[in-house]
Design an enzyme around this catalytic site. Structure first.
Site, PDB file in Angstrom:
ATOM      1  N   GLU A   6       0.809  -1.219   0.000  1.00 50.25           N
ATOM      2  CA  GLU A   6       0.000   0.000   0.000  1.00 50.25           C
ATOM      3  C   GLU A   6       0.845   1.273   0.000  1.00 50.25           C
ATOM      4  O   GLU A   6       0.451   2.305  -0.545  1.00 50.25           O
ATOM      5  CB  GLU A   6      -0.935   0.030   1.219  1.00 50.25           C
ATOM      6  CG  GLU A   6      -1.956  -1.095   1.286  1.00 50.25           C
ATOM      7  CD  GLU A   6      -1.448  -2.244   2.136  1.00 50.25           C
ATOM      8  OE1 GLU A   6      -0.215  -2.427   2.214  1.00 50.25           O
ATOM      9  OE2 GLU A   6      -2.276  -2.948   2.718  1.00 50.25           O
ATOM     10  N   ASP A  13      26.914  14.144 -27.761  1.00 47.59           N
ATOM     11  CA  ASP A  13      27.804  14.729 -28.748  1.00 47.59           C
ATOM     12  C   ASP A  13      29.099  15.086 -28.031  1.00 47.59           C
ATOM     13  O   ASP A  13      29.111  15.281 -26.818  1.00 47.59           O
ATOM     14  CB  ASP A  13      27.160  15.988 -29.348  1.00 47.59           C
ATOM     15  CG  ASP A  13      27.851  16.444 -30.619  1.00 47.59           C
ATOM     16  OD1 ASP A  13      28.952  15.934 -30.914  1.00 47.59           O
ATOM     17  OD2 ASP A  13      27.299  17.315 -31.311  1.00 47.59           O
ATOM     18  N   ASP A  70      21.592  19.653 -26.589  1.00 46.91           N
ATOM     19  CA  ASP A  70      21.220  21.031 -26.277  1.00 46.91           C
ATOM     20  C   ASP A  70      20.663  21.810 -27.461  1.00 46.91           C
ATOM     21  O   ASP A  70      20.200  22.938 -27.287  1.00 46.91           O
ATOM     22  CB  ASP A  70      22.410  21.791 -25.695  1.00 46.91           C
ATOM     23  CG  ASP A  70      23.610  21.824 -26.633  1.00 46.91           C
ATOM     24  OD1 ASP A  70      23.526  21.232 -27.736  1.00 46.91           O
ATOM     25  OD2 ASP A  70      24.635  22.429 -26.272  1.00 46.91           O
ATOM     26  N   ASN A  99       3.280 -14.039   4.113  1.00 42.67           N
ATOM     27  CA  ASN A  99       2.106 -13.973   4.977  1.00 42.67           C
ATOM     28  C   ASN A  99       0.857 -14.515   4.285  1.00 42.67           C
ATOM     29  O   ASN A  99       0.012 -15.178   4.902  1.00 42.67           O
ATOM     30  CB  ASN A  99       1.865 -12.530   5.432  1.00 42.67           C
ATOM     31  CG  ASN A  99       2.876 -12.089   6.473  1.00 42.67           C
ATOM     32  OD1 ASN A  99       3.467 -12.913   7.155  1.00 42.67           O
ATOM     33  ND2 ASN A  99       3.067 -10.785   6.579  1.00 42.67           N
TER      34      ASN A  99
END
Length: 876
Positions: free
Chosen positions: A317, A360, A621, A689
């Site tokens: 959870e 690059d 870029d 469990n």
């Protein structure tokens, strides 16, 4: 300054325009690449005198403002809805609804609260990152110089207008430092060079010149010498140009659009795989509980709440909260300590999983400047005199030709010559570099020769040799020498001199003849100071580096060798084009350098690597990098990148530096390691469990644990597991990519889950032995198993955690403290006043003594299983 729309409206009000037929919002412009200047002017309905104000206003209304289409801003509400589509979150919401259907209101409330907290954390983190990227946006040009007329007969006047008002057909003037306001065709140009780094990623200025009748265009969308594009800037020189496209019609905008689209990343693949594994388990367990209860004990729908509790018990959870917290903490630490902004939180996990980094070389492996590597005479021997003559040319060309700054190669020459550049012979005249002739000439007084001047010519090898007094054989020999140097990865300048009688008249290009060849200057790229160390760090972390560049193969290979990186066999774009996608994927795995790459080639190589199973990061870029940026699992860019790239990247670095990338990858592995450890420990413990619950439900005449007890146990375990978001992983975790592989998870959680289930079964035996004479055996059983569950979970947290090994120190950390708290709750809660409220009874002292023995054996088996798992190469 008036808004664009108001100025256009004012012009229309002064001169009403007759109704026009509907036109497309951005009609296709005439082909500026192939048409002559006169044909292009006619096609745009313009001329050298520019447009009239009335016509400019009409075109502004038709074509719209000269601006890139605004990227749709993601609101917080939309981010919240998008976070709900996460598979883990969907599973939890389904369980919450199911819990509400069976009236397990406590479980439903807790699950929905955890989902809400997770979504709010993610939305807040991504919104903060978006705001940070917004602050990095560079100031855009606000005005442009256009030539316009007040009316048809009025003289043309140059004036400043807002960039948004520039329209196709406008005639603009460009000077040093100006940003090119739109896509333009050069009509006239004088010594013009422009920076196209925002478009191509290459830092060296590119020579541009007017061409009346263009021939076949050179390869590459930004290569034609007679075209300049929005996003570039003037380095030096001046020009008059015709605007051919604005706004969404520019190539800058087209490159921006080419990368649109959400990619399915490594994080998405991992999350979906593990989610479906959980869903299969959860769909299987409730029917098994219902069928077993009905068949063996005659219980019907009254076991439905327990069946739902079993499914909830299997589910982690806290997963959305732990994942979001771990990622948010990592992103916050990167921003605070290294000024790295993560714009998409899951991208931090993807960084941790990266095993191939594509980039690059310019600005990353090398600095944005060349350096002189050698000065060679005509025989190929080192000769410092060649450098001195070249420095004299660069010095006096700069001082006598009114250049604002030296170009990159001249600056490298002056830096290499040092003080000798200023102490050389006295300059008389200079002819600056001409991009058409590809030469520059300086005239200096000949040292020791009164009344004599020396022409010093420097430029492209072929152009200089054409002006030298050489025989055909000697010319071919020198061209071969230059070709050999170029093949080794060097850029070249040739130097030649000629002695002339002093004269008072002007020196012209006609004097550049009968020269004596002196030698060659070779240039290499200045290496980034941190590149070699960063490459070593990345290799040590299991990250392979691929160089995707538009440069010459020899240049790229030489840079790799200088940095200690074996370039191997270089693959060019032409060779890649002849390969199928499958063949390219095979070749790309063993290739380090890809040369002569355009935007499409880079994206194809990245996609081929991903198809081969790699998690790929891409650092770029310029707008030419956008397709590859979107094709990668995680896109990175420096904060100096153009706006379009920054808005598309997942990670924005403070600077284009491999060391910054290494720090970001380390932070990603830190967060990813914690998430992986949490998942393995939680799922193995939960699965154990569940196995035990199913087995006990078949054997006991009562429910082994009440739904309320399952909820309290889960809450305690979940709260303790939040400590994993704050854990420091071991150095071993940081040395390899972090991947959440569903099959590996399934093997791990099944193996360790069965060990956990065995401990639970042993505990059932202890409970049967110690509580069979107890009147309230059912309540005692619940209390005993509750205590054992929390104690075994505490042991699992400590033994299987991904923190530092014993050799690195077992100092108490967040997980240790959380496990200790969990153990204390497991022992004391059944003994407290809350125990009877949760239907848990008192346990005899013998139970605790026997339980200690079971836990000791369980811990020993866990340690042995962990060591075997690590020897097999598995991650914990």
């Amino acid at each position: 300054m008036e808004p664009v729309a108001e100025r256009a409206a004012a012009c229309r009000a002064v001169a009403p325009v007759p109704p026009q037929p509907p036109a497309p919002e951005h009609p296709a412009p005439p082909d500026a690449t192939r048409l002559t200047s006169l044909q292009l002017l006619r096609a745009h309905g313009s001329g050298p005198r520019g447009l009239t104000e009335e016509e400019a206003a009409r075109r502004l209304a038709r074509h719209g403002e000269n601006a890139l289409p605004a990227r749709r801003r993601i609101t917080r509400r939309r981010r919240l809805l998008r976070s709900l589509r996460d598979p883990f979150t969907t599973v939890l919401l389904c369980l919450g609804v199911l819990s509400a259907v069976v009236a397990a209101w406590g479980t439903a409330t807790v699950i929905c609260s955890l989902v809400l907290v997770s979504c709010v954390l993610r939305v807040t983190g991504e919104h903060r990152a978006d705001r940070s990227v917004g602050l990095l946006r560079a100031l855009l040009p606000t005005t442009a110089t256009v030539v316009r007329r007040a009316g048809d007969e009025a003289p043309p006047q140059a004036r400043e207008v807002p960039v948004g008002e520039v329209v196709p057909g406008d005639v603009v003037r460009l000077g040093p430092g100006d940003l090119v306001p739109a896509d333009v065709r050069l009509l006239r140009a004088t010594g013009l060079s422009v920076h196209q780094q925002a478009l191509t990623g290459e830092s060296a200025p590119v020579a541009k010149y007017a061409v009346q009748e263009p021939g076949a265009p050179p390869p590459g969308p930004f290569a034609p010498p007679h075209l300049c594009f929005q996003g570039s800037s003037v380095a030096y020189g001046s020009a008059t140009a015709l605007v051919t496209a604005t706004g969404a019609g520019t190539r800058f905008a087209a490159a921006h659009r080419a990368g649109d689209g959400r990619r399915f990343t490594a994080f998405d693949r991992s999350v979906h795989g593990i989610s479906w594994t959980l869903i299969r388990f959860m769909l299987l367990t409730p029917p098994l509980v219902l069928v077993a209860g009905a068949a063996l004990h005659g219980r019907g729908l009254e076991t439905l709440p327990f069946a739902v509790a079993v499914a909830v018990g299997l589910t982690p959870e806290m997963l959305p909260v732990v994942v979001t917290t771990a990622l948010a903490r990592g992103a916050s630490r990167l921003a605070r300590e290294h000024r790295v902004i993560v714009t998409r939180l899951p991208a931090l996990h993807d960084l941790g999983a990266v095993d191939v980094l594509c980039l690059d070389k310019t600005g990353t492996l090398t600095q944005d400047r060349p350096v002189v590597t050698r000065a060679l005479d005509a025989e190929g021997r080192d000769d410092p005199e060649v450098l001195r003559w070249a420095a004299a040319n660069a010095w006096w060309t700069l001082h006598l030709a009114d250049l604002p700054v030296p170009d990159a190669l001249d600056e490298a020459v002056l830096e290499a010559a040092g003080e000798e550049a200023a102490d050389g012979p006295e300059g008389i005249a200079a002819l600056p570099f001409d991009p058409v002739r590809r030469l520059s000439t300086a005239v200096v007084r000949t040292p020791g020769r009164l009344g004599r001047h020396t022409l010093v010519v420097k430029g492209a090898v072929e152009q200089v040799l054409d002006r030298c007094a050489l025989g055909p054989d000697e010319r071919e020999r020198l061209l071969g020498l230059a070709a050999a140097e170029a093949a080794a990865g060097s850029r070249l300048l040739a130097v030649a001199v000629a002695e002339r009688d002093a004269r008072p008249g002007e020196w012209t290009h006609a004097d550049e003849r009968g020269l004596t060849f002196r030698g060659l200057l070779t240039f290499g790229d200045a290496l980034a100071p941190t590149a070699a160390d960063a490459l070593g760090e990345l290799a040590g972390r299991g990250v392979g580096v691929k160089i995707l560049t538009g440069d010459h193969p020899g240049t790229a290979a030489q840079v790799c060798r200088d940095l200690g990186l074996d370039p191997g066999q270089v693959l060019t774009a032409e060779e890649a084009d002849r390969l199928t996608d499958a063949e390219l994927g095979s070749v790309a795995r063993r290739t380090t350098v890809f040369a002569r790459c355009g935007p499409g080639h880079k994206a194809r190589v990245v996609a081929a690597l991903r198809a081969g199973g790699h998690t790929v990061g891409f650092l770029g870029d310029g707008v030419n990098d956008l397709p590859a940026l979107h094709a990668a699992d995680v896109g990175l860019c420096p904060r100096g990148a153009v706006d379009a790239v920054r808005e598309s990247a997942d990670v924005v670095l403070a600077e284009k530096d491999l060391a910054a990338v290494d720090r970001a990858i380390t932070a990603g592995r830190h967060s990813g390691g914690n998430i992986g450890t949490y998942l393995r420990i939680t799922l193995s413990s939960n699965l154990g469990n569940v196995f035990a619950m199913l087995a006990t439900a078949l054997l006991l005449p009562f429910l082994p644990m009440l739904p309320a007890q399952v909820l309290v146990q889960n809450l305690c375990f979940d709260a303790a597991q939040l400590a994993f978001a704050y854990e420091r992983p071991s150095r071993a975790v940081l040395r390899r990519p972090i991947r959440l592989r569903p099959r590996g998870f399934l093997r791990f959680i099944t193996g360790f889950g069965l060990i956990n289930a065995a401990a639970d079964v042993a505990t059932f035996g202890v409970l049967a032995l110690t509580t069979h004479d107890t009147h309230a055996s059912q309540e005692a059983f619940h209390a005993g198993w509750f205590t054992e569950n929390l104690l075994t979970q505490a042991l699992v947290m400590v033994i299987l955690r991904g923190g530092r090994h014993a050799a690195e120190g077992w100092s108490t950390g967040p997980v240790h403290r959380a496990a200790l708290g969990l153990a204390v709750i497991g022992v004391l809660l059944p003994l407290s006043p809350l125990g009877p409220l949760l239907a848990m009874g008192t346990l005899p002292p013998l139970y605790y003594a026997l339980l200690a023995t079971v836990l000791a054996l369980y811990a020993l088996v866990l340690v042995l299983a962990r060591r075997r798992h690590e020897r097999a190469g598995g991650a914990v």
